[in-house]
Design an enzyme around this catalytic site. Structure first.
Site, PDB file in Angstrom:
ATOM      1  N   GLY A 239       2.286 -28.253   8.319  1.00 49.02           N
ATOM      2  CA  GLY A 239       1.393 -28.071   6.813  1.00 49.02           C
ATOM      3  C   GLY A 239       2.150 -26.996   5.957  1.00 49.02           C
ATOM      4  O   GLY A 239       2.904 -26.196   6.078  1.00 49.02           O
TER       5      GLY A 239
ATOM      6  N   ARG B 260       4.777 -21.394   3.913  1.00 49.47           N
ATOM      7  CA  ARG B 260       4.730 -21.288   1.997  1.00 49.47           C
ATOM      8  C   ARG B 260       5.170 -21.962   1.541  1.00 49.47           C
ATOM      9  O   ARG B 260       5.768 -21.875   0.739  1.00 49.47           O
ATOM     10  CB  ARG B 260       6.303 -19.984   3.569  1.00 49.47           C
TER      11      ARG B 260
ATOM     12  N   LYS C 122       7.727 -21.765  -3.242  1.00 48.52           N
ATOM     13  CA  LYS C 122       8.258 -21.858  -1.768  1.00 48.52           C
ATOM     14  C   LYS C 122       8.226 -20.042  -1.535  1.00 48.52           C
ATOM     15  O   LYS C 122       9.752 -19.696  -2.174  1.00 48.52           O
ATOM     16  CB  LYS C 122       9.680 -22.701  -1.154  1.00 48.52           C
TER      17      LYS C 122
ATOM     18  N   ASP D 242       4.773 -15.791   7.820  1.00 42.97           N
ATOM     19  CA  ASP D 242       4.192 -14.490   6.172  1.00 42.97           C
ATOM     20  C   ASP D 242       3.960 -15.149   5.339  1.00 42.97           C
ATOM     21  O   ASP D 242       3.777 -14.538   4.689  1.00 42.97           O
ATOM     22  CB  ASP D 242       5.027 -13.071   6.834  1.00 42.97           C
TER      23      ASP D 242
ATOM     24  N   ARG E 293      10.314 -25.404  -6.881  1.00 47.54           N
ATOM     25  CA  ARG E 293      11.638 -26.659  -6.305  1.00 47.54           C
ATOM     26  C   ARG E 293      10.217 -28.139  -6.645  1.00 47.54           C
ATOM     27  O   ARG E 293       8.515 -27.819  -7.182  1.00 47.54           O
ATOM     28  CB  ARG E 293      11.737 -27.254  -5.196  1.00 47.54           C
TER      29      ARG E 293
ATOM     30  N   ARG F  19       4.571 -36.579   3.396  1.00 50.33           N
ATOM     31  CA  ARG F  19       5.661 -36.458   4.099  1.00 50.33           C
ATOM     32  C   ARG F  19       4.948 -37.664   4.900  1.00 50.33           C
ATOM     33  O   ARG F  19       3.598 -38.091   4.524  1.00 50.33           O
ATOM     34  CB  ARG F  19       5.245 -35.255   4.763  1.00 50.33           C
TER      35      ARG F  19
ATOM     36  N   ASP G  85       7.304 -33.916   9.923  1.00 48.97           N
ATOM     37  CA  ASP G  85       7.418 -33.190   8.472  1.00 48.97           C
ATOM     38  C   ASP G  85       7.846 -33.062   7.369  1.00 48.97           C
ATOM     39  O   ASP G  85       7.744 -32.641   6.372  1.00 48.97           O
ATOM     40  CB  ASP G  85       6.503 -31.907   8.816  1.00 48.97           C
TER      41      ASP G  85
ATOM     42  N   ASP H  15      12.784 -30.277   2.423  1.00 46.13           N
ATOM     43  CA  ASP H  15      12.857 -29.341   2.910  1.00 46.13           C
ATOM     44  C   ASP H  15      14.556 -28.546   3.419  1.00 46.13           C
ATOM     45  O   ASP H  15      14.787 -29.746   4.897  1.00 46.13           O
ATOM     46  CB  ASP H  15      11.960 -29.297   4.319  1.00 46.13           C
TER      47      ASP H  15
END
Length: 520
Positions: free
Chosen positions: A101, A104, A123, A135, A193, A200, A269, A279
């Site tokens: 998932g 961030r 992001k 985090d 972005r 995905r 992913d 990514d």
């Protein structure tokens, strides 16, 4: 004040997480979880893409305004926006990793443009239910790399997500850059972005792993309706959808190989259902040609995601997507046919791509042999991939061997080759010249066409690292310079000639140049 015209198309069309608490957990009830970005202390803009703003219909004055800064830093939720993080799973390094998932990433919603739907995503704007032990934040170095690279890839003609803005969060973020037990505080950053969708392969895999066929069907129907509408009324639309994704994925990897790009972490992913580069983590461009090179330190033991293995990994990933979609298709042989044909399709497209790079406008029986020889010479003679193909356009029908050798010399990492390698290079140059004599186009036309597929400028890792080190000291001028240069990667741009150069020796072992990790 201009409004941010966000819609909530994904949220309105699909069921979401029934829980609303924002803590790491398994999400079993929906395709997304509603989550608010975390406020940051003092955001400041570093750079934004005027082109992407125009794509979204946003004026320059709005993008430069305080309200835009507040929205894209996560400090203010735009009118009508329902922020959410997406649920998906994935295979990582060949092994099923379960639920992953958006750990961030927080989607703000969609904007309807002349080119269709565009999803806006932050992001590094804070934790989500998918953050696991992380985090949810991002650091400046990786955010710079993604901003510059995604925009560079677009202008190279490679399917990709785009970058709208990059800003400092004003926060300090703890990261262990190389996962070696030496964490340090780094400057936090937030990247916005843009893509038609961030769905995905793993978005389907998570529901297949839970045997929830109704969820697979819901997501497939949504994806087809929004992004493959020509298939919507087809009786075998799910099979045709998979076939279309396979074709787009093949074209994507061909584009990567053409420009020498290594994704570095081709987990399922990280594979877009739209055939986009998505990514940007431990990516890299090959300098001296080495099909076994991977920029990802985590990938070093098996080099699964090395440059030369990208097509095989793409095929393997498509097999996992086929498995996930099988309950909707129920025809193993047809799916198997697409997977098996992927290799043949890639080989044919790769041969044509290489003919274009070499300036062969007609197809000859000897071409596969010359292409193989080219790869061998690049590897054994330690030659720069980008520079060689750009310089090959200078070779003419009547050049002497010595003149040809001089023409490509700037691409050699070793000034003095041993006699065997020198002989190998000379033989290849002679064969190459004989081959281009078979073409019926002028030298100028051949050069023009070669320079349309062989970039002069790419975002080499050492270039990004120099910009990162300057930015860490508060100097963003190199980010802006590289951003401008990379908008025209196929043009000569003599004012940027210093960037048309081999990787410097100091970058060979430097962290951030040759060694990268998924840390961000």
């Amino acid at each position: 004040m201009e409004l941010f015209p966000l819609k909530n198309i994904f949220v309105a069309a699909l069921p979401g997480d029934l829980q609303e608490s924002n803590h790491p957990r398994m999400v079993l009830s929906g395709f997304y979880s509603k989550v608010l970005p975390k406020n940051v202390v003092s955001p400041s803009m570093i750079i934004f893409s005027k082109e992407v703003a125009e794509l979204l219909g946003l004026s320059k004055s709005f993008v430069e305004s305080e309200i835009f800064l507040s929205i894209m830093s996560g400090n203010v939720v735009a009118l009508n926006s329902i922020p959410y993080a997406m649920c998906y799973g994935g295979h990582q390094f060949g092994h099923w990793a379960g639920q992953l998932g958006d750990g961030r990433a927080i989607n703000l919603g969609e904007i309807i443009t002349q080119d269709g739907i565009q999803t806006i995503q932050l992001k590094g704007a804070g934790p989500t239910p998918y953050s696991r032990t992380a985090d949810g934040f991002a650091v400046l170095r990786s955010s710079i790399r993604e901003f510059l690279c995604s925009e560079a890839m677009f202008h190279l003609g490679v399917p990709t997500t785009r970058a709208l803005s990059l800003m400092l969060s004003g926060e300090q973020v703890m990261r262990d850059m190389l996962y070696n037990g030496n964490p340090e505080y780094e400057k936090g950053a937030i990247l916005s972005r843009v893509a038609p969708s961030f769905i995905r392969f793993g978005s389907f895999e998570i529901w297949a792993s839970r045997q929830e066929v109704d969820k697979i069907k819901l997501l497939a129907d949504y994806t087809i309706a929004m992004h493959y509408p020509h298939l919507k009324e087809m009786e075998d639309r799910y099979f045709l959808f998979f076939e279309a994704v396979a074709n787009k994925t093949c074209d994507l990897v061909i584009a990567w190989q053409r420009v020498g790009f290594v994704h570095g972490v081709m987990n399922t992913d990280n594979m877009s259902i739209l055939g986009l580069t998505i990514d940007y983590g431990p990516y890299g461009w090959i300098d001296n040609y080495d099909p076994n090179w991977t920029p990802n330190t985590t990938d070093m033991p098996g080099r699964r995601y090395r440059f030369g293995n990208q097509p095989m990994v793409a095929q393997w990933n498509l097999l996992q997507l086929a498995n996930a979609l099988y309950p909707l298709i129920l025809d193993k042989d047809r799916l198997k046919g697409i997977i098996e044909d992927f290799g043949n399709q890639f080989t044919n497209k790769y041969q044509q791509m290489m003919r274009n790079k070499l300036g062969f406008h007609t197809e000859k029986d000897i071409d596969p042999v010359i292409i193989k020889q080219t790869e061998q010479v690049l590897y054994h003679c330690n030659i720069d991939y980008i520079i060689l193909f750009r310089l090959l356009s200078h070779i003419t029908h009547d050049m002497t061997l010595s003149a040809m050798r001089t023409a490509i010399e700037p691409a050699l990492y070793e000034a003095d080759l041993d006699p065997h390698m020198e002989e190998l290079l000379a033989s290849w140059l002679t064969t190459y010249q004989q081959r281009i004599r078979l073409e019926n186009v002028s030298h100028d036309e051949r050069k023009r066409q070669m320079n349309q597929v062989n970039p002069k400028y790419v975002l080499r890792n050492y270039m990004a690292q120099i910009a990162i080190e300057a930015a860490d000291k508060g100097d963003y001028s190199l980010i802006h310079e590289l951003h401008e240069m990379l908008k025209l990667p196929y043009a000569e741009q003599p004012e940027y000639q210093r960037w048309f150069a081999k990787r410097p020796e100091w970058a060979l072992e430097k962290v951030g140049c040759s060694m990268l990790s998924c840390s961000s």
